[in-house]
Motif scaffolding. Structure first.
Motif, PDB file in Angstrom:
ATOM      1  N   HIS A 226     122.181 103.586 171.206  1.00 20.01           N
ATOM      2  CA  HIS A 226     122.807 102.253 171.271  1.00 20.01           C
ATOM      3  C   HIS A 226     122.524 101.504 172.555  1.00 20.01           C
ATOM      4  N   ALA A 227     122.038 102.212 173.561  1.00 21.30           N
ATOM      5  CA  ALA A 227     121.895 101.538 174.851  1.00 21.30           C
ATOM      6  C   ALA A 227     120.806 102.185 175.688  1.00 21.30           C
ATOM      7  N   LEU A 247     111.305  92.148 185.594  1.00 18.49           N
ATOM      8  CA  LEU A 247     112.531  92.846 185.154  1.00 18.49           C
ATOM      9  C   LEU A 247     113.083  92.204 183.883  1.00 18.49           C
ATOM     10  N   GLN A 248     113.118  90.886 183.874  1.00 20.02           N
ATOM     11  CA  GLN A 248     113.695  90.180 182.726  1.00 20.02           C
ATOM     12  C   GLN A 248     112.865  90.381 181.470  1.00 20.02           C
ATOM     13  N   ALA A 249     111.543  90.407 181.610  1.00 20.90           N
ATOM     14  CA  ALA A 249     110.683  90.614 180.433  1.00 20.90           C
ATOM     15  C   ALA A 249     110.920  92.020 179.868  1.00 20.90           C
ATOM     16  N   PHE A 250     111.083  92.991 180.760  1.00 23.05           N
ATOM     17  CA  PHE A 250     111.349  94.360 180.311  1.00 23.05           C
ATOM     18  C   PHE A 250     112.695  94.426 179.576  1.00 23.05           C
ATOM     19  N   PHE A 251     113.707  93.836 180.162  1.00 24.19           N
ATOM     20  CA  PHE A 251     115.036  93.836 179.528  1.00 24.19           C
ATOM     21  C   PHE A 251     114.992  93.132 178.168  1.00 24.19           C
ATOM     22  N   ARG A 252     114.229  92.048 178.075  1.00 22.04           N
ATOM     23  CA  ARG A 252     114.088  91.327 176.794  1.00 22.04           C
ATOM     24  C   ARG A 252     113.541  92.268 175.713  1.00 22.04           C
ATOM     25  N   GLU A 253     112.526  93.044 176.110  1.00 20.76           N
ATOM     26  CA  GLU A 253     111.909  93.963 175.138  1.00 20.76           C
ATOM     27  C   GLU A 253     112.891  95.053 174.724  1.00 20.76           C
ATOM     28  N   VAL A 254     113.647  95.558 175.686  1.00 21.71           N
ATOM     29  CA  VAL A 254     114.647  96.583 175.352  1.00 21.71           C
ATOM     30  C   VAL A 254     115.697  95.980 174.415  1.00 21.71           C
ATOM     31  N   SER A 256     115.427  93.508 172.438  1.00 26.82           N
ATOM     32  CA  SER A 256     114.884  93.149 171.117  1.00 26.82           C
ATOM     33  C   SER A 256     114.915  94.348 170.168  1.00 26.82           C
ATOM     34  N   LEU A 257     115.096  95.539 170.709  1.00 27.18           N
ATOM     35  CA  LEU A 257     115.236  96.726 169.852  1.00 27.18           C
ATOM     36  C   LEU A 257     116.677  96.894 169.368  1.00 27.18           C
ATOM     37  N   GLY A 258     117.543  95.971 169.772  1.00 28.55           N
ATOM     38  CA  GLY A 258     118.945  96.051 169.353  1.00 28.55           C
ATOM     39  C   GLY A 258     119.768  96.939 170.257  1.00 28.55           C
ATOM     40  N   LEU A 259     119.300  97.157 171.476  1.00 27.58           N
ATOM     41  CA  LEU A 259     120.028  98.032 172.401  1.00 27.58           C
ATOM     42  C   LEU A 259     120.791  97.216 173.435  1.00 27.58           C
ATOM     43  N   GLU A 260     121.958  97.729 173.846  1.00 26.36           N
ATOM     44  CA  GLU A 260     122.622  97.185 175.029  1.00 26.36           C
ATOM     45  C   GLU A 260     121.930  97.760 176.268  1.00 26.36           C
ATOM     46  N   ILE A 261     122.202  97.134 177.405  1.00 25.96           N
ATOM     47  CA  ILE A 261     121.625  97.629 178.661  1.00 25.96           C
ATOM     48  C   ILE A 261     122.757  97.810 179.663  1.00 25.96           C
ATOM     49  N   TYR A 262     122.761  98.951 180.337  1.00 31.32           N
ATOM     50  CA  TYR A 262     123.714  99.176 181.426  1.00 31.32           C
ATOM     51  C   TYR A 262     122.920  99.442 182.703  1.00 31.32           C
ATOM     52  N   ALA A 300     122.089  91.119 177.065  1.00 29.88           N
ATOM     53  CA  ALA A 300     122.317  92.494 176.604  1.00 29.88           C
ATOM     54  C   ALA A 300     122.881  93.389 177.706  1.00 29.88           C
ATOM     55  N   VAL A 301     122.817  92.928 178.959  1.00 23.71           N
ATOM     56  CA  VAL A 301     123.367  93.737 180.061  1.00 23.71           C
ATOM     57  C   VAL A 301     124.885  93.605 180.033  1.00 23.71           C
TER      58      VAL A 301
END
Ligand code: XIL
Length: 358
Positions: A226-227, A247-254, A256-262, A300-301
């Motif tokens: 989930h994250a 950093l933002q492009a990487f987070f966007r890709e993560v 886009s997989l439907g994951l939250e980011i912490y 997503a963060v």
């Protein structure tokens, strides 16, 4: 007499309203969680530390006591008192809790080498996860199920780290761990956690690609994940290689997989800064502010955790000792639990963060 009795409550209310809220309140207003890794046994023994923790944090992660070795010191023998204490502490202070970490290649069971082999590894891993995640079923906000499983430098085509788990069970150990964790605690948000992904360098770019490849393959196989946990162990000197758009492009890709980011383990090493405290604190605060401002642009963060709360208890004191020997100043609070410029920087970032749903 009457006058006095009436005057005192007013004074105490005044004192309370004057007290600046903790980071947890600024985070909550932005729809975020803020917390820190909690050290044991000092959370139990140092009352000032516990009070600072309760004031600043609305999520806690045990720094060491839920890792494989500490929690299962001999086969089938589990030591839960420290994490149980922390779970109670969280309940008392209306705080969430993260679990860290069910599977990792360090701080392993001390009996691993003598007991575990290709024939029984799956059974031991399953029992560990079911027992540890099962104990806190329904009480964890999230669990770092697998920690640091990607390491392109090991030379595998899939970018996975060559760990004892990989050697005994093959790459499927990751999927197995997530499935076990989900059956043990269906409500916890299951997280893959890793480091070395923050900078615009060829090595970190290769690692970002490999992490995305792993996350994508887990999602494709419908693995309950989930994250993504971004450790974010930063360093003032290395931070010259930081670029917000990377950093933002990487987070966007993560995302886009439907994951939250912490952001799970944020700290900023000050090894290469001069001793002058004001100068050092400002430089460290700028790193916190720059990094978190970029990170929180991504909706997503959902959570920010520092790896420790106070310079009194930080792994960087040993790990990133300063050449002059002066104590490190790497976290939001100083050794006397006073708020530093890094604390003010995090507060500003939370105040300015695009609001999101908690
Ligand atoms: C560190 C702890 O802070 C130390 O006390 C311990 O000696 C070693 O581990 N990445 C992680 C954390 O995922 O578990 C590590 O914690 C820091 C790096």
């Amino acid at each position: 007499m009457v006058l006095q009795a009436a005057a005192w409550p007013c004074l105490s209310v005044l004192a309370q309203t004057r007290q600046e809220p903790g980071l947890r309140e600024y985070a909550a207003k932005a729809g975020l969680l803020y917390g820190a890794a909690a050290a044991w046994p000092v959370l139990r023994d140092d009352a000032d530390y516990a009070a600072a923790f309760a004031r600043e944090c609305n999520i806690l992660v045990p720094e060491n006591v839920l890792k494989m070795g500490p929690v299962q010191p001999s086969p089938g023998v589990f030591r839960f008192e420290p994490a149980d204490f922390m779970a109670d502490f969280c309940r008392q202070h209306n705080m969430r809790m993260r679990g860290h970490t069910l599977v990792w290649h360090t701080q392993m069971w001390p009996w691993f080498k003598t007991e575990v082999n290709a024939g029984n590894a799956k059974k031991y891993l399953e029992e560990h996860i079911l027992t540890v995640a099962g104990r806190y079923r329904g009480r964890m906000h999230s669990w770092d199920v697998v920690n640091e499983a990607v390491h392109p430098r090991d030379g595998r085509e899939d970018g996975l780290r060559v760990t004892p788990w990989l050697e005994l069970l093959g790459p499927g150990y990751i999927e197995l761990a997530f499935r076990m964790a989900h059956s043990a605690d269906p409500d916890a948000r299951l997280t893959y956690n890793d480091y070395g992904l923050d900078y615009d360098t060829p090595e970190q770019e290769a690692k970002r690609r490999a992490v995305l490849r792993l996350l994508r393959s887990l999602k494709e196989r419908d693995v309950p994940i989930h994250a993504f946990g971004m450790q974010a162990h930063l360093d003032w000197a290395a931070f010259r290689n930081f670029k917000a758009d990377i950093l933002q492009a990487f987070f966007r890709e993560v995302a886009s997989l439907g994951l939250e980011i912490y952001i799970t383990e944020l700290d900023v090493a000050d090894r290469e800064l001069p001793d002058d405290i004001a100068e050092r604190d400002e430089a460290i605060a700028r790193v916190y502010e720059t990094y978190l401002t970029a990170a929180l642009q991504e909706p997503a963060v959902k959570a920010v955790l520092t790896w420790g709360l106070t310079d009194k208890y930080t792994w960087l004191a040993g790990r990133q000792r300063r050449p002059s020997g002066t104590p490190v100043r790497v976290l939001p609070l100083d050794r006397d639990f006073q708020r530093k410029p890094a604390w003010q920087a995090i507060r500003r970032v939370f105040l300015a963060a695009p609001p999101r749903k908690a």
